[in-house]
Design a protein around this motif. Structure first.
Motif, PDB file in Angstrom:
ATOM      1  N   TYR A 195      -1.412 -13.298  -7.960  1.00 31.90           N
ATOM      2  CA  TYR A 195      -0.114 -14.009  -7.535  1.00 31.90           C
ATOM      3  C   TYR A 195       0.296 -13.133  -5.942  1.00 31.90           C
ATOM      4  O   TYR A 195       0.575 -13.834  -4.960  1.00 31.90           O
ATOM      5  CB  TYR A 195       1.286 -13.849  -8.286  1.00 31.90           C
ATOM      6  N   GLN A 196       0.176 -11.888  -6.122  1.00 32.91           N
ATOM      7  CA  GLN A 196       0.669 -11.124  -5.029  1.00 32.91           C
ATOM      8  C   GLN A 196      -0.486 -11.463  -3.859  1.00 32.91           C
ATOM      9  O   GLN A 196       0.205 -11.376  -2.756  1.00 32.91           O
ATOM     10  CB  GLN A 196       0.790  -9.541  -5.198  1.00 32.91           C
ATOM     11  N   ALA A 197      -1.647 -11.379  -4.133  1.00 36.21           N
ATOM     12  CA  ALA A 197      -2.511 -11.792  -3.045  1.00 36.21           C
ATOM     13  C   ALA A 197      -2.415 -12.974  -2.546  1.00 36.21           C
ATOM     14  O   ALA A 197      -3.372 -13.689  -1.459  1.00 36.21           O
ATOM     15  CB  ALA A 197      -3.952 -11.354  -3.638  1.00 36.21           C
ATOM     16  N   ARG A 221      -0.819  -5.131   3.836  1.00 39.66           N
ATOM     17  CA  ARG A 221       0.389  -4.578   3.845  1.00 39.66           C
ATOM     18  C   ARG A 221       1.067  -5.148   2.677  1.00 39.66           C
ATOM     19  O   ARG A 221       1.531  -4.321   1.694  1.00 39.66           O
ATOM     20  CB  ARG A 221       1.272  -4.693   5.208  1.00 39.66           C
ATOM     21  N   GLY A 222       1.319  -6.117   2.457  1.00 43.56           N
ATOM     22  CA  GLY A 222       1.925  -6.815   1.337  1.00 43.56           C
ATOM     23  C   GLY A 222       1.363  -6.132  -0.063  1.00 43.56           C
ATOM     24  O   GLY A 222       2.095  -5.975  -0.935  1.00 43.56           O
ATOM     25  N   MET A 223      -0.100  -6.088  -0.160  1.00 43.60           N
ATOM     26  CA  MET A 223      -0.560  -5.640  -1.389  1.00 43.60           C
ATOM     27  C   MET A 223      -0.371  -4.169  -1.515  1.00 43.60           C
ATOM     28  O   MET A 223      -0.284  -3.639  -2.658  1.00 43.60           O
ATOM     29  CB  MET A 223      -2.316  -6.297  -1.376  1.00 43.60           C
ATOM     30  N   LEU A 224      -0.425  -3.696  -0.443  1.00 42.61           N
ATOM     31  CA  LEU A 224      -0.109  -2.150  -0.500  1.00 42.61           C
ATOM     32  C   LEU A 224       1.235  -1.861  -0.997  1.00 42.61           C
ATOM     33  O   LEU A 224       1.400  -0.808  -1.695  1.00 42.61           O
ATOM     34  CB  LEU A 224      -0.342  -1.556   0.941  1.00 42.61           C
ATOM     35  N   LYS A 225       2.012  -2.513  -0.864  1.00 46.43           N
ATOM     36  CA  LYS A 225       3.663  -2.418  -1.339  1.00 46.43           C
ATOM     37  C   LYS A 225       3.460  -2.680  -2.745  1.00 46.43           C
ATOM     38  O   LYS A 225       4.042  -1.955  -3.626  1.00 46.43           O
ATOM     39  CB  LYS A 225       4.390  -3.580  -0.790  1.00 46.43           C
ATOM     40  N   PHE A 226       2.680  -3.611  -3.252  1.00 40.56           N
ATOM     41  CA  PHE A 226       2.611  -4.039  -4.710  1.00 40.56           C
ATOM     42  C   PHE A 226       1.742  -2.863  -5.417  1.00 40.56           C
ATOM     43  O   PHE A 226       2.337  -2.560  -6.322  1.00 40.56           O
ATOM     44  CB  PHE A 226       1.783  -5.478  -4.746  1.00 40.56           C
ATOM     45  N   MET A 227       0.851  -2.290  -4.799  1.00 47.48           N
ATOM     46  CA  MET A 227       0.349  -1.195  -5.648  1.00 47.48           C
ATOM     47  C   MET A 227       1.192   0.009  -5.855  1.00 47.48           C
ATOM     48  O   MET A 227       1.144   0.645  -6.505  1.00 47.48           O
ATOM     49  CB  MET A 227      -1.054  -0.698  -4.598  1.00 47.48           C
ATOM     50  N   VAL A 228       1.963   0.316  -4.575  1.00 44.18           N
ATOM     51  CA  VAL A 228       3.121   1.150  -4.793  1.00 44.18           C
ATOM     52  C   VAL A 228       3.967   1.038  -5.846  1.00 44.18           C
ATOM     53  O   VAL A 228       4.439   1.979  -6.704  1.00 44.18           O
ATOM     54  CB  VAL A 228       3.837   1.334  -3.349  1.00 44.18           C
ATOM     55  N   LYS A 229       4.461  -0.271  -5.889  1.00 44.28           N
ATOM     56  CA  LYS A 229       5.449  -0.402  -7.113  1.00 44.28           C
ATOM     57  C   LYS A 229       4.726  -0.269  -8.424  1.00 44.28           C
ATOM     58  O   LYS A 229       5.430   0.352  -9.174  1.00 44.28           O
ATOM     59  CB  LYS A 229       5.724  -2.175  -6.939  1.00 44.28           C
ATOM     60  N   GLU A 230       3.153  -0.772  -8.641  1.00 42.87           N
ATOM     61  CA  GLU A 230       2.860  -0.261  -9.681  1.00 42.87           C
ATOM     62  C   GLU A 230       2.725   1.048 -10.213  1.00 42.87           C
ATOM     63  O   GLU A 230       2.909   1.307 -11.179  1.00 42.87           O
ATOM     64  CB  GLU A 230       1.210  -0.785  -9.716  1.00 42.87           C
ATOM     65  N   ILE A 231       2.363   1.919  -9.226  1.00 40.43           N
ATOM     66  CA  ILE A 231       2.166   3.230  -9.396  1.00 40.43           C
ATOM     67  C   ILE A 231       3.696   3.873  -9.512  1.00 40.43           C
ATOM     68  O   ILE A 231       3.683   4.769 -10.407  1.00 40.43           O
ATOM     69  CB  ILE A 231       1.600   4.117  -8.118  1.00 40.43           C
TER      70      ILE A 231
END
Length: 356
Positions: free
Chosen positions: A199-201, A225-235
């Protein structure tokens, strides 16, 4: 009656015969074992082609929140990292390291400044980016069977489940007919996480179809950049214990490593905590207020952040800067080669001047 010498000769012949039999058995056994290993490796490769990797080259933190232990080597060596193997000849590695030194030292003053190292880090990080782009083209073809340039979630789901051992035709038929899939809980959990990521991608307007560029963001969030934000949220979600969407030092160092069963394991855990504490206090927590926000972690994770690259360059120089001149000389890099390349060089000083 057999003499002692004849007896020993007979015993020796028997030993050689048995040895030959065992060797023959081993030779005949190997192809089956190798085939099994190749089959297992092939299965693993198929799965890796469609699963987002846990490890991202040139990114400081792994997808699971662990620190990337090979980060310094990745941003110093780029694609040449594979050439510096532990068992390779130190003399050859020394020569390769000298060549790299000359490339980093763009003004040829026989020392590397922080700016020169920053430029080099950005260049090597971009190499990893381009490598991921090339690999993505191959991986995209693997999950786009009809070659229409788009991959639907159902197409990806079928390929993913097939890589897990499910019958691809049966799964495709059930999905087509909207029939219930009997999937174990663990696999279903992975699928749910992948769907969130899908969904995020999926760039606006969302259609659940990923093109090649969107699929690259799905596999490699560092490219978006959007997916980087998603990865940070996951971590942060995985490490944040009180749910305030921020990380304290205690939260950051309390990620479970595993059960400590002996002193050696305890030492490993202690080193792990020490490394994380240092990274939190000196690098990630930019304003040193004892709290890491999503914004701070995002800046830390961004591999193409020039400010981070400069800070990284200064840190890398500080590790080996024995004469404290804020530059790196060739002798210093050779002496601390294990930090820069993962390969320890022997007798680095003996041949340095005659070879360079």
């Amino acid at each position: 009656m057999m003499s002692r010498q004849a007896f020993l000769c007979s015993l020796g012949s028997l030993y050689l015969s048995l040895l030959f039999v065992f060797l023959l058995m081993d030779v005949y056994a190997r192809p089956a074992n190798n085939s099994a290993l190749k089959e297992k490796a092939a299965d693993s490769k198929d799965e890796n082609e469609i699963l987002p990797p846990d490890h991202l080259n040139g990114v400081k933190m792994e997808m699971d929140g662990h620190l990337n232990k090979e980060f310094h080597q990745e941003v110093f060596l780029g694609k040449e990292m594979e050439e510096f193997e532990e068992d390779s000849e130190p003399r050859k590695n020394r020569k390769k390291l000298m060549v790299i030194f000359s490339k980093v030292d763009v003004n040829n003053d026989k020392k590397i400044s922080a700016k020169e190292m920053q430029r080099w880090i950005m260049e090597k990080t971009d190499e990893h980016f381009q490598e991921a782009v090339e690999e993505n083209k191959m991986h995209f073809r693997a999950v786009d069977p009809d070659g229409d340039g788009h991959v639907s979630w159902d197409e990806y789901k079928i390929k993913f489940l097939a890589s897990k051992g499910f019958n691809e035709k049966e799964i495709a038929e059930k999905i087509k007919n909207n029939e219930e899939l009997k999937i174990d809980e663990e696999t279903q959990e992975v699928l749910d996480n992948l769907k969130d990521r899908w969904y995020q991608a999926d760039n606006p307007p969302p259609d659940m179809l990923l093109n090649e560029e969107e699929f690259l963001s799905f596999l490699h969030p560092e490219h978006s950049r959007g997916m980087l934000k998603f990865m940070v949220k996951e971590i942060i979600r995985d490490l944040d214990q009180d749910g305030d969407k921020k990380l304290t030092l205690s939260e950051f160092i309390s990620l479970p490593v595993g059960t400590v069963e002996n002193q050696q394991a305890q030492d490993i855990d202690d080193d792990w905590v020490k490394d994380r504490r240092k990274e939190f206090e000196e690098v990630i927590d930019a304003n040193h207020d004892g709290i890491v926000t999503m914004e701070e972690l995002e800046e830390y994770m961004d591999p193409m952040n020039e400010y981070n690259a400069l800070n990284e360059a200064k840190q890398m120089i500080a590790v080996a800067d024995e004469n404290q001149n804020h530059h790196l000389e060739l002798e210093e890099i050779l002496k601390y080669s294990e930090y820069f390349t993962g390969s320890k060089l022997m007798d680095y000083a003996r041949n340095v001047h005659e070879e360079f």
